[in-house]
Design an enzyme around this catalytic site. Structure first.
Site, PDB file in Angstrom:
ATOM      1  N   GLY A   1       9.947  -2.963   2.263  1.00 39.92           N
ATOM      2  CA  GLY A   1       9.414  -4.095   1.505  1.00 39.92           C
ATOM      3  C   GLY A   1       8.443  -4.932   2.319  1.00 39.92           C
TER       4      GLY A   1
ATOM      5  N   GLY B   1       5.202  -4.845   2.367  1.00 34.12           N
ATOM      6  CA  GLY B   1       4.080  -5.326   1.554  1.00 34.12           C
ATOM      7  C   GLY B   1       4.427  -6.596   0.808  1.00 34.12           C
TER       8      GLY B   1
ATOM      9  CB  ALA C   1       0.731   2.780   5.320  1.00 32.42           C
ATOM     10  N   GLY C   2       2.083   3.009   2.526  1.00 30.52           N
ATOM     11  CA  GLY C   2       2.093   2.623   1.118  1.00 30.52           C
ATOM     12  C   GLY C   2       2.795   1.300   0.937  1.00 30.52           C
ATOM     13  CG  HIS C   3       2.207  -2.068   2.381  1.00 32.13           C
ATOM     14  ND1 HIS C   3       1.469  -2.785   3.299  1.00 32.13           N
ATOM     15  CD2 HIS C   3       3.153  -1.430   3.106  1.00 32.13           C
ATOM     16  CE1 HIS C   3       1.941  -2.575   4.515  1.00 32.13           C
ATOM     17  NE2 HIS C   3       2.967  -1.753   4.418  1.00 32.13           N
TER      18      HIS C   3
ATOM     19  CB  THR D   1       0.876  11.957   4.028  1.00 29.66           C
ATOM     20  OG1 THR D   1      -0.106  11.692   5.056  1.00 29.66           O
ATOM     21  CG2 THR D   1       2.037  10.995   4.175  1.00 29.66           C
TER      22      THR D   1
ATOM     23  CD  GLN E   1       2.656   4.647   9.024  1.00 34.61           C
ATOM     24  OE1 GLN E   1       2.209   4.147  10.045  1.00 34.61           O
ATOM     25  NE2 GLN E   1       1.891   4.906   7.993  1.00 34.61           N
TER      26      GLN E   1
ATOM     27  CB  THR F   1       3.676   7.741  11.860  1.00 37.63           C
ATOM     28  OG1 THR F   1       2.345   7.716  11.343  1.00 37.63           O
ATOM     29  CG2 THR F   1       3.879   6.555  12.801  1.00 37.63           C
TER      30      THR F   1
ATOM     31  CB  VAL G   1       3.838   3.497  -2.459  1.00 34.89           C
ATOM     32  CG1 VAL G   1       2.477   2.967  -2.910  1.00 34.89           C
ATOM     33  CG2 VAL G   1       4.941   2.524  -2.848  1.00 34.89           C
ATOM     34  CG  ASN G   2       0.151   7.249   0.756  1.00 36.73           C
ATOM     35  OD1 ASN G   2      -0.577   8.023   0.152  1.00 36.73           O
ATOM     36  ND2 ASN G   2      -0.262   6.578   1.793  1.00 36.73           N
TER      37      ASN G   2
ATOM     38  NE  ARG H   1       6.376  13.524   0.980  1.00 43.03           N
ATOM     39  CZ  ARG H   1       6.136  13.845   2.257  1.00 43.03           C
ATOM     40  NH1 ARG H   1       6.435  15.038   2.709  1.00 43.03           N
ATOM     41  NH2 ARG H   1       5.618  12.967   3.076  1.00 43.03           N
TER      42      ARG H   1
END
Length: 306
Positions: free
Chosen positions: A15, A17, A39-41, A128, A223, A238, A298-299, A302
């Site tokens: 969390g 982001g 990365a994914g926020h 990824t 990450q 990573t 998010v990215n 998966r």
């Protein structure tokens, strides 16, 4: 004034982001110091959900200047796709600044990432496939491309020629893929130059001057700690340092300026991709956490291990 580091204390998806968005309205600069579009926020503003990958979560804070730091590897195509997506929804991205020293992800990095991961088979790391690892490898090998190189065609061509000299041998002779043309890559990067130019700055100087002038800076690590290339569950990690120390290196802000380091956790732990996960649940409760918590990357898209 404060320089604050915000990091994930688990395997990511804690969390960060959301935490950055909460703090973003109280600081002057929000910096992404590491990682890339791996990365994914997820941020919700005014009831609208935004999924950010390469851009700092602070891009949605109306008063903060978002910064992509020198420690990030930048996929220019992904950058502008993300910017266009936000602008189409009425977001203002004009304050974004990108470090001239940040390294670039090239199409050949993505090609190598995908073929090498497939080649590993059961020993796959769970990357990824976005070319992040190969881009960082080039950086360490001192054959990488940097943002500033896009503005000098001669230097850009020389660097691409040097990088492809070996990479084409690998792609063609080992993986039976087509050779990457130098001119094709030069044209690819030059096509972004004019649009990129207004965003590029010496961000290390900018951020240190901001702190000297009483401004506040928030650094949001991509990450998480257990994915740190030095301190995580190697080799299932990573390619950068998403810890507090990595934030200093990736932003150019010295450790003595850091006033707070915040570690974000969630009530249960998740992980995306391969690697050790001692407390993983394979029963109905693991499935319950996945479904109830909406545990999908998010990215990557998966399902997260819980």
């Amino acid at each position: 004034m404060p320089a604050i580091v915000l990091i994930g204390a688990q395997w990511g998806d804690e969390g960060k982001g959301k935490a950055t968005d909460i703090l973003g309205g109280r600081v002057d600069y929000v910096v992404k110091p590491n990682g890339g579009n791996n990365a994914g926020h997820t941020v919700v503003v005014g009831g609208e959900k935004y999924e950010l990958k390469l851009l700092p979560a602070g891009i949605l804070s109306p008063t903060a200047t978002p910064v992509i730091g020198n420690g990030v590897v930048v996929n220019l195509e992904a950058l502008f796709e993300e910017i266009e997506g936000l602008e189409a929804r009425g977001a203002d991205t004009s304050r974004l600044r990108v470090s001239a020293d940040a390294h670039l992800v090239a199409p050949y990095h993505q090609a190598l990432d995908k073929v090498t991961e497939r080649f590993l088979g059961k020993r796959a790391i769970g990357t990824t496939g976005r070319g992040i690892g190969p881009a960082y490898a080039d950086k360490v090998s001192r054959v990488g491309l940097r943002v500033q190189d896009v503005f000098d065609e001669s230097i850009l061509r020389q660097k691409i020629e040097g990088a492809l000299h070996t990479k084409n041998q690998v792609l063609v002779k080992i993986y039976n893929r087509r050779e990457v043309e130098v001119e094709e890559m030069v044209e690819y990067f030059l096509s972004f130059a004019e649009r990129l130019r207004p965003m590029v700055a010496d961000t290390t100087l900018m951020l240190n001057e901001a702190l000297e002038n009483g401004k506040s800076v928030l650094m949001e690590g991509g990450q998480a700690t257990m994915l740190d290339v030095d301190h995580g569950t190697y080799p299932f990690v990573t390619s950068s340092n998403p810890t507090a120390g990595g934030a200093c290196v990736g932003s150019g802000i010295g450790p003595t300026r850091i006033t707070h380091s915040l570690g974000i956790v969630k009530a249960y732990t998740t992980r995306v991709g391969a690697g050790p996960f001692p407390t993983e649940l394979f029963d109905k409760w693991g499935e319950y956490l996945q479904v109830t918590g909406g545990e999908v990357g998010v990215n990557t898209g998966r399902t997260r291990r819980c």
